[in-house]
Design a protein around this motif. Structure first.
Motif, short mmCIF file in Angstrom:
data_model
loop_
_atom_site.label_atom_id
_atom_site.label_comp_id
_atom_site.label_asym_id
_atom_site.label_seq_id
_atom_site.Cartn_x
_atom_site.Cartn_y
_atom_site.Cartn_z
N THR A 262 0.87 -1.13 0.06
CA THR A 262 -0.11 0.07 -0.10
C THR A 262 0.99 1.23 0.04
OG1 THR A 262 -1.64 -1.45 1.25
CG2 THR A 262 -2.01 1.25 1.12
N ALA B 264 2.24 1.60 -3.54
CA ALA B 264 1.40 2.15 -4.35
C ALA B 264 0.90 3.62 -4.01
CB ALA B 264 -0.25 1.52 -4.02
N HIS B 265 0.98 4.23 -2.71
CA HIS B 265 0.75 5.68 -2.72
C HIS B 265 2.26 6.41 -3.14
CE1 HIS B 265 -2.65 5.97 -0.41
NE2 HIS B 265 -2.61 5.07 0.07
N LEU C 172 1.33 6.79 -6.64
CA LEU C 172 0.55 7.65 -6.89
C LEU C 172 1.02 9.16 -6.93
CD1 LEU C 172 -2.70 6.55 -5.28
CD2 LEU C 172 -2.23 6.68 -7.52
N VAL D 117 3.17 9.74 -10.05
CA VAL D 117 2.37 10.25 -11.18
C VAL D 117 1.81 11.34 -10.99
CG1 VAL D 117 0.03 9.43 -12.02
CG2 VAL D 117 1.82 7.88 -11.66
N GLN D 118 1.40 11.89 -9.77
CA GLN D 118 0.78 13.20 -9.57
C GLN D 118 1.93 14.38 -9.94
OE1 GLN D 118 -1.71 13.48 -6.36
NE2 GLN D 118 -2.83 11.66 -6.89
N SER E 103 -5.82 9.91 -8.90
CA SER E 103 -5.72 9.46 -7.27
C SER E 103 -6.25 8.18 -7.03
CB SER E 103 -6.24 10.57 -6.60
OG SER E 103 -7.79 10.90 -7.11
N ILE E 104 -6.73 7.45 -8.12
CA ILE E 104 -7.35 6.09 -7.99
C ILE E 104 -6.24 5.27 -8.44
CG2 ILE E 104 -9.16 4.36 -8.50
CD1 ILE E 104 -10.80 6.79 -9.29
N PHE E 105 -5.90 4.22 -7.50
CA PHE E 105 -4.83 3.35 -8.21
C PHE E 105 -5.07 2.43 -9.10
CE2 PHE E 105 -0.66 1.69 -7.79
CZ PHE E 105 -0.35 0.57 -7.55
N LEU F 287 -6.92 0.24 -2.35
CA LEU F 287 -6.46 0.81 -3.61
C LEU F 287 -7.22 0.35 -4.67
CD1 LEU F 287 -2.85 -0.35 -2.76
CD2 LEU F 287 -3.53 1.92 -2.64
N VAL G 259 -4.84 5.36 -12.36
CA VAL G 259 -3.64 5.07 -12.97
C VAL G 259 -3.70 3.65 -13.68
CG1 VAL G 259 -1.23 4.27 -12.29
CG2 VAL G 259 -2.08 6.35 -10.99
#
Lengths: 460, 414
Positions: free
Chosen positions: A87, A90-91, A94, A97-98, B221-223, B259, B278
């Motif tokens: 997790t 994954a953050h 994210l 990507v942002q 913001s969505i995985f 997620l 994503v």
């Protein structure tokens, strides 16, 4: 005889293949390398299980078997819950990507190097100060820009504010002390807050601080976009502010006000700020008409009722600090000289930032010409006489514990109540007992009941 | 002479630095080049000629007229390809100079009240169309259809059935044995995919997708995102048949994972949500292909393809391994580990490839047609198969097609 033998052979081979199929299916369903007991490994099968035909034995099958038709096993791993390391990863993905999105789409529009911000916030010591001030501090910490936070407070509030600001050493704070105290009606409070902001502006003028002034009230909610847009301000700009006036009243009053409140936009809440015509030119202001509010409007801070903003709020205005300097090169003529001294007579002239300019049409609208709401105006306060402990920590166990009459919490026997670490133990506190500072812990039902009774007493 | 010897190296240096400048500007997208090379932007005009047979309207116009829903569903490519070819510069009215012959027969337009196409009449319709062209023009008999192409966008292509087992049983329509098939179904080593077929994406309405675009600076913001069925309650309530159990496995393993934004709801913000995600899952259903691939590519969401041995659209022009993530069906329980272990620079590169406008254009069937769109990719694919091998032209008297093969029901005239 022969048929009997053949039948028994048949049944025996059926049972054998059933058993083998049972065993073989375990081989190609998922099992983690750090496997728990074998029983756990076995995936739950569909109810009417029969071995899928033809059966694929991974040991003898060709290297790329064609996907078979027929019933398949729904493979479920034993611990079908998220893994914390994954997790976190994954953050990280994210956020990478942002940041890439920001770098590609937003950063090209912004000036580089980024301009400094001067955030002006009036505050005073009260129950919700810790909530609001620390949430604004968190918002400022996320900003990718250099920030100087100018916090203005009345003299008596110094200790409480210090306690809250001490938790944010990374923020550069400039604290100003306002001579006077905060009154307890909303109208007077907003006047005193205006004077506190003017005091900050005087400080900016005297110290010749350079940057973009943003009037951020502590209880408001700011979007990051507001600050991105503010980077592009020339002299003075304004953003659309969404007004959330209904917080703190009962649900039935909300429905009443909404049905009669024609002021509210199609969004269900009113928005004040710049208005543009269809060709994108700034033509005027969307202001609030308070006569549309039929619910009870609160007079005193902490009273039950609607809290409505003034015609023009300071929040949502963004200025270049050179606007208030004594001398600034290139400052246009439509800016009024900010020559407010320290006397009360001068201060009453300036009630809202538009008084600083002579010609309002030069105000720049932010957020796609005011179409985007970039901040939310909220004013909710606890009861005026509500007590709260310093730094929201109760050091010693309380002398008296009174069981709450209206909460669903079970009544704990007194011996369990005494804490080893400082956590609030009063059973009337309906919040989590984890010394999360800054969270309001008033049981609303009880205090509302009390407030109702008191307001009845006041009116009668 | 001394001064001149300065100029040339300076000139070269400037070109070098100028090139670097351009490279930096274009860093946000990357050129896409598949196994056939950098062919996405090829122009088919001048490289091939297509002759469009004039069939009686009962094969095309009347069918659409009876049920105009055919223009909006996933199989609408067969109709729009016909319309595109009628006005395209590759069309020739002289069949003698044509490289390819197109038969406009709409076999996927017999819809149930719910809008699902019934394939039961399709073999007869196709047979009847082939009989018509073989009796009225000599070109079919010349090659037995080897220089003809047909669009068969239904679930299992020219096997004309929606159930995989029945489709495998039927196999490809015997009359189409030699023709080139343009279809959405693609799976390796499968009866219903023959060698030399061109795989196309399912039809997705371009205007509808365009209408739901949001600004690209909206943070993703969505995985992982997915909306659709996990269990086909009507046909396979216990699970295990639908999607070979992969979708059910997805749900059971990840319904509690924050997620994974997966559910069976039909939100009105479906397209907007894809632009905020994503990864978008594209698991197989009853057939391996899905319109989610097109939607993911158009909205910049990395497609996670969960379908063993699938053949993706225009696979020779688009390097799908570099753009999407392939997960074997047996690895579905590990999907979170797989996705979080992808290196960040690989993910950013995939997003750059997806941002390439020619990639998005190649997946769409816009009306009117635009350069680089799916229509042009089909023509490019046909052009790459040229020139035809001399052996396709049959000698007089040579016959290989069996006109009476197939189930008895197919032989009834339509």
């Amino acid at each position: 005889m022969l048929s009997l033998v053949s039948i028994s052979l048949h049944t025996f081979s059926c049972l054998l293949s059933l058993y083998l199929g049972f065993r073989f299916s375990r081989l190609f369903s998922f099992s983690p390398p750090t496997s728990s007991s074998h029983l756990n490994n076995f995936p739950p099968l569909p109810l009417s299980y029969s071995p899928p035909k033809p059966l694929i034995n991974p040991l003898t099958s060709p290297p790329r078997p064609r996907p078979i038709s027929g019933r398949h096993v729904i493979s479920i791993r034993p611990w079908a819950h998220p893994n914390p390391t994954e997790t976190l990863q994954a953050h990280r993905i994210l956020s990478a990507v942002q940041s890439e999105q920001r770098r590609r789409h937003i950063s090209p529009r912004l000036p580089s190097p980024p301009r400094k911000f001067l955030i002006v916030t009036p505050t005073y010591s009260r129950t919700f100060q810790a909530v609001y001030l620390s949430s604004l501090a968190h918002s400022l910490l996320i900003l990718p820009y250099p920030v100087t936070w100018i916090v203005v407070e009345p003299r008596g509030s110094r200790n409480d504010t210090s306690a809250i600001l001490a938790r944010f050493p990374r923020l550069h704070v400039l604290r100003l002390s306002y001579p006077g105290s905060m009154p307890n009606t909303w109208a007077q409070r907003s006047r005193v807050e205006s004077r506190m902001r003017l005091m900050a502006l005087r400080e900016i003028r005297d110290q010749q601080l350079d940057g973009i002034i943003v009037f951020a009230d502590e209880s408001n909610v700011h979007t990051m976009e507001l600050f991105d847009e503010a980077q592009m301000v020339n002299w003075i700009a304004s953003a659309s502010v969404g007004i959330l006036a209904h917080t703190g009243i009962l649900e039935k009053d909300i429905e009443e006000s909404e049905s009669t409140n024609k002021q509210s936009s199609s969004l269900g809440f009113p928005v004040i700020g710049p208005a543009c015509n269809s060709s994108g030119h700034f033509v005027g202001w969307r202001a609030l008409d308070t006569s549309n509010y039929t619910g009870k409007i609160a007079n005193f801070v902490g009273e039950e009722g609607l809290v409505v903003p003034n015609q023009f709020e300071w929040a949502g205005f963004v200025m270049n600090s050179r606007l208030v300097w004594e001398k600034a090169e290139g400052r246009p003529d439509w800016v009024r000289a900010f020559s407010v001294g320290g006397s009360v007579a001068d201060e009453t002239e300036i009630e809202n930032p538009l008084d600083l300019v002579k010609d309002v049409s030069f105000v720049e609208p932010l957020g796609r010409c005011g179409k985007k709401v970039l901040l939310w105006w909220v004013r909710t306060e606890a009861r005026l006489d509500s007590k709260f402990p310093t730094r929201w920590i109760i050091d010693k166990p309380l002398q008296i514990t009174v069981p709450a009459k209206q909460t669903p919490w079970p009544e704990l026997p007194p011996e369990i109540v005494i804490p080893t670490n400082p956590t609030p133990t009063r059973q009337s506190l309906t919040d989590k007992q984890h010394s999360k500072t800054g969270r309001s812990s008033r049981p609303r039902h009880r205090s509302r009941g009390k407030r109702k009774r008191e307001s009845h007493m006041n009116s009668s | 002479m001394g001064v001149k010897s300065w100029i040339l190296p300076l000139f070269l240096l400037q070109i070098l630095f100028g090139k670097f400048g351009i490279a930096e500007l274009e860093q946000h997208t990357e050129r896409i080049s598949g196994s056939a090379g950098d062919v996405l932007e090829d122009d088919p005009v001048g490289r091939l000629k297509v002759f469009v047979y004039e069939l009686p309207i009962k094969y095309n116009k009347k069918i659409v007229g009876r049920d105009p829903r055919c223009l909006n569903h996933m199989f609408a490519a067969e109709i729009f390809m016909h319309r595109f070819l009628l006005t395209s510069p590759v069309r020739t009215l002289n069949p003698e100079e044509a490289d390819w012959f197109y038969t406009p027969v709409y076999t996927t337009c017999d819809l149930t009240p719910n809008g699902l196409p019934l394939p039961f009449k399709s073999p007869r319709v196709m047979r009847s169309a082939i009989q018509f062209i073989s009796t009225n023009w000599p070109y079919w008999n010349r090659t037995e259809g080897a220089d003809h192409f047909f669009l068969v966008p239904h679930d299992f292509g020219a096997c004309f059935h929606y159930q995989e087992e029945k489709a495998i049983q039927r196999g490809i329509l015997p009359l189409l044995k030699k023709a080139t098939l343009v279809q959405t179904f693609g799976q390796e080593n499968h009866v219903c995919l023959k060698e030399g077929s061109i795989i196309i994406p399912p039809y997705a309405p371009p205007q509808k997708m365009q209408a739901h675009m949001i600004t690209p600076d909206t943070p993703r913001s969505i995985f992982v995102y997915f909306r659709g069925l996990f269990y086909d309650v009507g046909n396979d309530p216990e699970g295990g048949y639908y999607a070979r159990g992969a979708r059910a496995s997805l749900w059971e393993n990840f319904k509690n994972n924050p997620l994974f934004d997966i559910s069976t709801e039909h939100p009105t913000t479906y397209y907007e949500d894809m632009q905020r995600a994503v990864f978008c899952l594209c698991p197989l259903g009853w057939a391996p292909w899905s319109p989610r691939l097109v939607e993911g590519v158009v909205f910049g969401c990395i497609p996670v393809i969960i379908a063993d041995d699938i053949v993706l659209p225009f696979a020779d022009a688009i390097p799908w391994e570099e753009i999407g993530v392939f997960v074997a069906e047996k690895d579905v329980p590990n999907l979170d580990t797989i996705l979080t272990n992808i290196p960040i620079d690989v993910i950013l590169r995939k997003q750059r490839l997806l941002a390439n406008p020619s990639m998005k254009q190649a997946m769409l069937f816009p009306q009117p047609a635009q350069p680089g769109d799916a229509f042009h990719q089909i023509l490019n694919g046909l052009a790459r198969k040229l020139p035809h091998d001399k052996s396709i032209y049959l000698k007089p008297g040579e016959r290989t097609l069996n006109w009476t093969a197939g189930p008895k029901g197919d032989l009834k005239p339509w």
